[in-house]
Design a protein around this motif. Structure first.
Motif, PDB file in Angstrom:
ATOM      1  N   GLN A  23     -25.185   6.455  28.424  1.00 12.59           N
ATOM      2  CA  GLN A  23     -24.758   6.039  27.105  1.00 12.59           C
ATOM      3  C   GLN A  23     -23.255   5.741  27.192  1.00 12.59           C
ATOM      4  N   PRO A  24     -22.727   4.909  26.284  1.00 15.10           N
ATOM      5  CA  PRO A  24     -21.278   4.653  26.306  1.00 15.10           C
ATOM      6  C   PRO A  24     -20.517   5.972  26.206  1.00 15.10           C
ATOM      7  N   THR A  25     -19.724   6.260  27.216  1.00 11.93           N
ATOM      8  CA  THR A  25     -19.065   7.559  27.308  1.00 11.93           C
ATOM      9  C   THR A  25     -17.568   7.391  27.524  1.00 11.93           C
ATOM     10  N   GLY A  26     -16.790   7.997  26.647  1.00 13.75           N
ATOM     11  CA  GLY A  26     -15.347   7.999  26.803  1.00 13.75           C
ATOM     12  C   GLY A  26     -14.877   9.280  27.461  1.00 13.75           C
ATOM     13  N   GLY A  27     -13.572   9.417  27.553  1.00 11.58           N
ATOM     14  CA  GLY A  27     -13.041  10.602  28.211  1.00 11.58           C
ATOM     15  C   GLY A  27     -11.843  11.171  27.497  1.00 11.58           C
ATOM     16  N   LEU A  28     -11.609  12.451  27.731  1.00  8.94           N
ATOM     17  CA  LEU A  28     -10.369  13.075  27.296  1.00  8.94           C
ATOM     18  C   LEU A  28      -9.806  13.853  28.470  1.00  8.94           C
ATOM     19  N   GLY A  29      -8.500  13.914  28.530  1.00 11.04           N
ATOM     20  CA  GLY A  29      -7.858  14.618  29.628  1.00 11.04           C
ATOM     21  C   GLY A  29      -6.456  15.032  29.264  1.00 11.04           C
TER      22      GLY A  29
ATOM     23  N   ASN B 119      -4.129  29.368  22.550  1.00  9.87           N
ATOM     24  CA  ASN B 119      -5.398  30.086  22.541  1.00  9.87           C
ATOM     25  C   ASN B 119      -5.880  30.273  21.106  1.00  9.87           C
ATOM     26  N   ASP B 120      -6.392  29.184  20.549  1.00 10.14           N
ATOM     27  CA  ASP B 120      -6.871  29.199  19.168  1.00 10.14           C
ATOM     28  C   ASP B 120      -8.009  28.200  19.042  1.00 10.14           C
ATOM     29  N   GLN B 121      -9.196  28.671  18.728  1.00 10.00           N
ATOM     30  CA  GLN B 121     -10.368  27.812  18.696  1.00 10.00           C
ATOM     31  C   GLN B 121     -10.273  26.751  17.611  1.00 10.00           C
ATOM     32  N   GLU B 122      -9.717  27.104  16.443  1.00 11.30           N
ATOM     33  CA  GLU B 122      -9.617  26.118  15.362  1.00 11.30           C
ATOM     34  C   GLU B 122      -8.724  24.955  15.761  1.00 11.30           C
ATOM     35  N   THR B 123      -7.643  25.246  16.449  1.00  9.20           N
ATOM     36  CA  THR B 123      -6.759  24.179  16.918  1.00  9.20           C
ATOM     37  C   THR B 123      -7.476  23.307  17.937  1.00  9.20           C
ATOM     38  N   ALA B 124      -8.176  23.933  18.879  1.00  8.27           N
ATOM     39  CA  ALA B 124      -8.921  23.171  19.879  1.00  8.27           C
ATOM     40  C   ALA B 124     -10.003  22.322  19.224  1.00  8.27           C
ATOM     41  N   ASN B 125     -10.714  22.888  18.245  1.00  5.65           N
ATOM     42  CA  ASN B 125     -11.748  22.126  17.544  1.00  5.65           C
ATOM     43  C   ASN B 125     -11.164  20.900  16.852  1.00  5.65           C
ATOM     44  N   PHE B 126      -9.988  21.057  16.258  1.00  7.89           N
ATOM     45  CA  PHE B 126      -9.325  19.932  15.596  1.00  7.89           C
ATOM     46  C   PHE B 126      -9.034  18.833  16.611  1.00  7.89           C
ATOM     47  N   ILE B 127      -8.527  19.216  17.791  1.00  9.98           N
ATOM     48  CA  ILE B 127      -8.209  18.234  18.835  1.00  9.98           C
ATOM     49  C   ILE B 127      -9.475  17.536  19.318  1.00  9.98           C
ATOM     50  N   PHE B 128     -10.524  18.308  19.566  1.00  7.18           N
ATOM     51  CA  PHE B 128     -11.768  17.714  20.053  1.00  7.18           C
ATOM     52  C   PHE B 128     -12.380  16.800  18.993  1.00  7.18           C
ATOM     53  N   ASP B 129     -12.336  17.205  17.729  1.00  6.89           N
ATOM     54  CA  ASP B 129     -12.837  16.342  16.651  1.00  6.89           C
ATOM     55  C   ASP B 129     -12.060  15.032  16.604  1.00  6.89           C
ATOM     56  N   TYR B 130     -10.763  15.129  16.785  1.00 11.51           N
ATOM     57  CA  TYR B 130      -9.921  13.933  16.744  1.00 11.51           C
ATOM     58  C   TYR B 130     -10.311  12.977  17.870  1.00 11.51           C
ATOM     59  N   CYS B 131     -10.540  13.531  19.061  1.00 13.89           N
ATOM     60  CA  CYS B 131     -10.961  12.703  20.189  1.00 13.89           C
ATOM     61  C   CYS B 131     -12.330  12.080  19.934  1.00 13.89           C
ATOM     62  N   LYS B 132     -13.247  12.881  19.418  1.00 14.04           N
ATOM     63  CA  LYS B 132     -14.591  12.381  19.142  1.00 14.04           C
ATOM     64  C   LYS B 132     -14.544  11.224  18.153  1.00 14.04           C
ATOM     65  N   ASN B 133     -13.777  11.377  17.085  1.00 13.45           N
ATOM     66  CA  ASN B 133     -13.692  10.324  16.082  1.00 13.45           C
ATOM     67  C   ASN B 133     -13.045   9.064  16.645  1.00 13.45           C
ATOM     68  N   TRP B 134     -12.009   9.245  17.454  1.00 17.19           N
ATOM     69  CA  TRP B 134     -11.324   8.102  18.077  1.00 17.19           C
ATOM     70  C   TRP B 134     -12.291   7.317  18.957  1.00 17.19           C
ATOM     71  N   LEU B 135     -13.083   8.041  19.728  1.00 14.88           N
ATOM     72  CA  LEU B 135     -14.028   7.396  20.626  1.00 14.88           C
ATOM     73  C   LEU B 135     -15.210   6.789  19.866  1.00 14.88           C
ATOM     74  N   HIS B 136     -15.681   7.492  18.842  1.00 13.13           N
ATOM     75  CA  HIS B 136     -16.808   6.992  18.058  1.00 13.13           C
ATOM     76  C   HIS B 136     -16.454   5.682  17.372  1.00 13.13           C
ATOM     77  N   GLU B 137     -15.237   5.579  16.889  1.00 12.27           N
ATOM     78  CA  GLU B 137     -14.779   4.337  16.260  1.00 12.27           C
ATOM     79  C   GLU B 137     -14.790   3.167  17.231  1.00 12.27           C
ATOM     80  N   ARG B 138     -14.761   3.449  18.506  1.00 17.90           N
ATOM     81  CA  ARG B 138     -14.748   2.406  19.531  1.00 17.90           C
ATOM     82  C   ARG B 138     -16.095   2.270  20.224  1.00 17.90           C
ATOM     83  N   GLY B 139     -17.129   2.800  19.608  1.00 22.24           N
ATOM     84  CA  GLY B 139     -18.486   2.572  20.088  1.00 22.24           C
ATOM     85  C   GLY B 139     -19.005   3.557  21.111  1.00 22.24           C
TER      86      GLY B 139
END
Length: 384
Positions: free
Chosen positions: A83-89, A95-115
Motif C-alpha cells: 500500500q502507499p507507505t510514507g515514512g517518519l524518521g 518521555n511522554d506518551q501524549e506528546t509522542a501521540n501528538f507527533i505521530f498523529d501529525y505525521c499520519k495526517n501529513w502523509l494521509h493528505e498526500r495519499g
C-alpha cells in the motif's frame, strides 16, 4: 498545548540538530552524529530522493516555547510497498506518551493528505544503510550512521499502535576469537591453488577495486531479494569519499587468476573519533579528527559487505578469505572487535552466513509499521 513549527530558518535547523544533544546529555552511550550528515539528508542538492519525493521537518514545543520533540516525515516513491507507505524518521521526544501521540498523529495526517495509507519508522529519507530503525536491545555506543535512542522510545511507538515490520540484527565477534577449524581447512586447501590469491584494498588503486567490487556485488547480490545492481562509477565515487577513513589492512578481495570472485569490505568505526567533535566538522574539528585518527586507537571495525560470486559459493572460498584477512589484520591493526551492519530478520540466508562466522547478536533495532486503516490485515516484511 503543543505548538508545531516547520523547520525552515537557520535557528530552527540549529534547534533540530541540538535537541537530541540536550535530551541525551547525561547518557554516556550517546554519540552525536555530525550535523553535516543530518543536514545532507534534507538538502535537495545532496539527496537524490527529493527529485521524486517530498520531505518536511517539524519541531514540537510546549507552552513555554521549550522543544519537546522533533521529527521528519516524507514520501519516497522508490519505497515500494503493498500500500502507499510514507515514512517518519529523526524522531526524538521527551518521555511522554501524549506528546509522542501528538507527533505521530501529525505525521499520519501529513502523509494521509498526500495519499499514503501507512507509515514506517523510524526510517531515513534515503537508503537503508544509515539512520534506520529503533534501537530495542544492546544499548551501547552506536556505530557510525546508526540510530540511537532511549529504551522508552519502544513504548512510545508500540503504545501508539506501531507494529514490528522487521527486526534488524547486528552481529559481532572479537577479532582474536578462535576462527572455525573449517575456515582454516578451506584456507589451506585454496592456499595451495596457484590460481587463487587474496589482496587487501589499496587507496592508490581505487579504480581497480571499485570495478572488482561492482563485479562481485552484482554477481552475488543483484538478483537476491531486494538487491539492486550497482554502477561502477557510483561505487568509485563512494570509495573516493571514503578514502580518508579507508584502512588498507581490513578490506579484502579474492581472485581466480585476475577475476574477482569474493570480497569482504570493512571500515573503522569512525564514531570512535566523531564522539569527540560534538556534531561539528569545521576546520578545527577536522584537525581534531585527524589528531584522534592518528593518535587514538580505534578498536572497532564495521563489516559493510561480504560477497562470493555464485560459481564459488559453498566451496570454502569465504573461509580462505576470512582467515587470510584475519591473520593479516591481527598483525597490522589495533582492532579488537568487528561488528556487522544490521541484517534484516527477513533475510535468513545472510543471517546464516553471519552465524557461520561465529558471531553473536549484540544489538537489535526495529522498523515499525502503522496502517492507517486499523481493520486492515497487518503483514510483516516478506521473507527473502
Amino acid at each position: 498545548m503543543i505548538i508545531v513549527e516547520e523547520v525552515q530558518d537557520q535557528e530552527q535547523k540549529k534547534e533540530f540538530l541540538q535537541f537530541p544533544a540536550v535530551l541525551y546529555q547525561h547518557d554516556k552511550n550517546y554519540i552525536r552524529p555530525l550535523d553535516k550528515d543530518i543536514e545532507e539528508v534534507f538538502d535537495p542538492s545532496k539527496n537524490k530522493f527529493f527529485k521524486t519525493g517530498e520531505c518536511q521537518r517539524f519541531l514540537f514545543k510546549n507552552k513555554d516555547n521549550q522543544t519537546v520533540g522533533k521529527v521528519a516525515v516524507f514520501i519516497n516513491t522508490f519505497y515500494k510497498q503493498d500500500q502507499p507507505t510514507g515514512g517518519l524518521g529523526f524522531f526524538d521526544c521527551i518521555n511522554d506518551q501524549e506528546t509522542a501521540n501528538f507527533i505521530f498523529d501529525y505525521c499520519k495526517n501529513w502523509l494521509h493528505e498526500r495519499g499514503m495509507e501507512a507509515m514506517d519508522g523510524p526510517i531515513n529519507f534515503g537508503e537503508r544503510d544509515k539512520f534506520w530503525g529503533l534501537l530495542s536491545d544492546g544499548f551501547s555506543p552506536p556505530l557510525f550512521g546508526m540510530n540511537y535512542n532511549f529504551p522508552y522510545y519502544k513504548d512510545l511507538f508500540e503504545n501508539y499502535g506501531f507494529r514490528l515490520y522487521f527486526e534488524q540484527l547486528c552481529f559481532s565477534r572479537p577479532i582474536f576469537a578462535d576462527v572455525s577449524r573449517v575456515f582454516k581447512v578451506m584456507h589451506e586447501k585454496h592456499r595451495r591453488n596457484p590460481s587463487i590469491s587474496a589482496q587487501p584494498m589499496k587507496k592508490n588503486n581505487l579504480e581497480k577495486f571499485a570495478k572488482d567490487f561492482t563485479e562481485v556485488y552484482n554477481s552475488a547480490w543483484a538478483a537476491h531479494g531486494e538487491g539492486k545492481r550497482l554502477e561502477e562509477g557510483k561505487v568509485l565515487k563512494m570509495f573516493k569519499t571514503m578514502k580518508p577513513i579507508i584502512n588498507e589492512h581490513i578490506s579484502w578481495f579474492v581472485y581466480e587468476n585476475e577475476k574477482p570472485i569474493a570480497m569482504w569490505m570493512n571500515i573503522p568505526d569512525v564514531n570512535q573519533w566523531i564522539r569527540y567533535l560534538n556534531g561539528k566538522f569545521g576546520c578545527i574539528e577536522k584537525l581534531k579528527f585527524l589528531w584522534y585518527k592518528t593518535f587514538k586507537k580505534n578498536e572497532k571495525m564495521i563489516g559493510l559487505v561480504f560477497g562470493v560470486i555464485p560459481e564459488w559459493q559453498r566451496k570454502g572460498i569465504d573461509g580462505y578469505m576470512i582467515w587470510e584477512g584475519t591473520q593479516h589484520l591481527r598483525k597490522h591493526t589495533d582492532f579488537k572487535v568487528t561488528e556487522l551492519q544490521w541484517i534484516g530478520d527477513f533475510n535468513p540466508k545472510m543471517i546464516k552466513i553471519a552465524e557461520t562466522l561465529d558471531t553473536t547478536v549484540t544489538r537489535k533495532l526495529i522498523t515499525y509499521r502503522y496502517l492507517f486503516d486499523r481493520n486492515k490485515h497487518f503483514e510483516r516484511h516478506p521473507i527473502l
